[in-house]
Write an enzyme that holds these catalytic residues in place. Structure first.
Site, short mmCIF file in Angstrom:
data_model
loop_
_atom_site.label_atom_id
_atom_site.label_comp_id
_atom_site.label_asym_id
_atom_site.label_seq_id
_atom_site.Cartn_x
_atom_site.Cartn_y
_atom_site.Cartn_z
N ASP A 167 15.71 39.44 30.86
CA ASP A 167 15.11 38.22 31.38
C ASP A 167 16.18 37.46 32.15
OD1 ASP A 167 16.69 37.34 29.23
OD2 ASP A 167 15.55 35.49 29.16
N LYS A 212 9.81 43.92 31.50
CA LYS A 212 10.45 43.01 30.56
C LYS A 212 9.56 42.71 29.35
CE LYS A 212 11.65 38.98 28.74
NZ LYS A 212 10.76 38.06 27.98
N ARG A 253 -1.59 32.89 33.40
CA ARG A 253 -1.46 33.94 32.39
C ARG A 253 -2.76 34.18 31.63
NH1 ARG A 253 1.75 30.04 32.80
NH2 ARG A 253 3.93 30.27 33.43
N PRO A 296 15.20 44.22 26.86
CA PRO A 296 14.53 43.27 27.77
C PRO A 296 15.56 42.50 28.61
CG PRO A 296 13.74 43.01 25.51
CD PRO A 296 14.93 43.89 25.45
#
Length: 290
Positions: A228, A209, A167, A226
């Site tokens: 998830d 998301k 990330r 969102p």
DNA sequence: TTCCAGGAATCAA
DNA sequence: TTGATTCATGGA
């Protein structure tokens, strides 16, 4: 001191929409808008302790949405078994109104990470790149959330040292766009949700998301929902236990079924599923759960 | 050990 | 379009 009605402070700050709150004794400590604050709810009152007296308290009351009428919001939820159960289990849970950059950066870190790990990453980034903020000695050193320019100027290994993994390059890309003005988070406030979502998703590493998390938790867009892994399970198990709709089909279902406060409903479903799985963000509040 | 976590990019079909 | 793979890291 502020009046507090129908407001579960621990659930709100611990349910995984924000990552900078720590439980210390019976108080919650965090940094909001560059100000350290210690919050304690006692009956109908919220006590806020700060290090330096601010000129006003709007930065805190707006962040916590203290003026919001929860009953009016819950009344708009669809009257189905799933939402009735979620509302019964999570009553008092609130959405926050977060700063867009901190929210975007935090959720870029969130992909396939547990909430406790996201907290650790955010903490590391603040310690390494954030400016110190005033705090009492017993709170320890405290830091503001780093500006985008700080991450943009950092080398990728420096970011990886904060356990960001793959990330790290995502955070750098978004930080660069924000720092250079390519992505202006303030102008998003005036855009329709689909257009704002498109701008966010232009960042490398920001998909539907994560964009929806920012739209909901920072910009208050109730038409952002969102989905998830937890919400996906909620939709499958609670609404389509027999069939097995695709994720795209489920996302479309959320656009029509949950009403004008769909984003709020989403957070109730999310927290409800985690409570049911024995992952208390807050309800059975213990030191371990934080 | 093994599985999985507030996903998204990439590539195959 | 949809489905598998890969990407780091550590909690449970």
């Amino acid at each position: 001191m502020f009046p507090l009605r129908d407001y579960d402070l621990a659930a709100t700050l611990g349910c995984g929409q924000a990552f900078r709150w720590a439980l210390r004794g019976n108080a919650l400590e965090g940094v909001v808008s560059g100000r350290w604050v210690r919050l304690r709810s006692e009956g109908p009152n919220l006590f806020a302790e700060v290090a330096e007296t601010p000129p006003d308290w709007h930065w805190l009351t707006a962040h916590l949405r203290l003026d919001e009428d929860l009953a009016g919001i819950l009344a708009t939820f669809p009257d189905d078994p799933a939402m009735r159960a979620a509302t019964a289990a999570c009553r008092g849970l609130r959405l926050l109104r977060q700063e867009p950059w901190e929210c975007l950066a935090s959720f870029i870190l969130s992909s396939t990470k547990q909430i406790v790990q996201i907290r650790q990453c955010v903490q590391s980034l603040c310690e390494r790149f954030g400016d110190p903020v005033a705090a009492p000695a017993d709170a320890g050193p405290q830091f503001a959330f780093p500006a985008a320019a700080r991450f943009a100027a950092a080398a990728e290994p420096e970011l990886r040292a904060c356990k960001l993994g793959f990330r790290a390059k995502y955070l750098r890309d978004a930080a660069r766009r924000v720092a250079e003005g390519e992505l202006d988070l303030e102008t998003l406030r005036g855009l329709p949700t689909p257009a704002a979502r498109e701008r966010l998703m232009a960042c490398f590493g920001v998909g539907r998301k994560i964009a929806d998390c920012v739209l909901l938790f920072a910009y208050g867009r109730q038409d952002a929902f969102p989905v998830d892994v937890w919400v996906l399970r909620a939709l499958q198990q609670l609404y389509f236990p027999k069939r097995r709709p695709s994720k795209a089909r489920l996302q479309r279902f959320t656009e029509t079924h949950f009403g004008p406060n769909a984003g709020y409903a989403q957070q109730y479903l999310f927290h409800y599923m985690r409570l049911a799985a024995g992952r208390p963000g807050a309800a059975a509040l213990t030191a371990r759960s934080w």
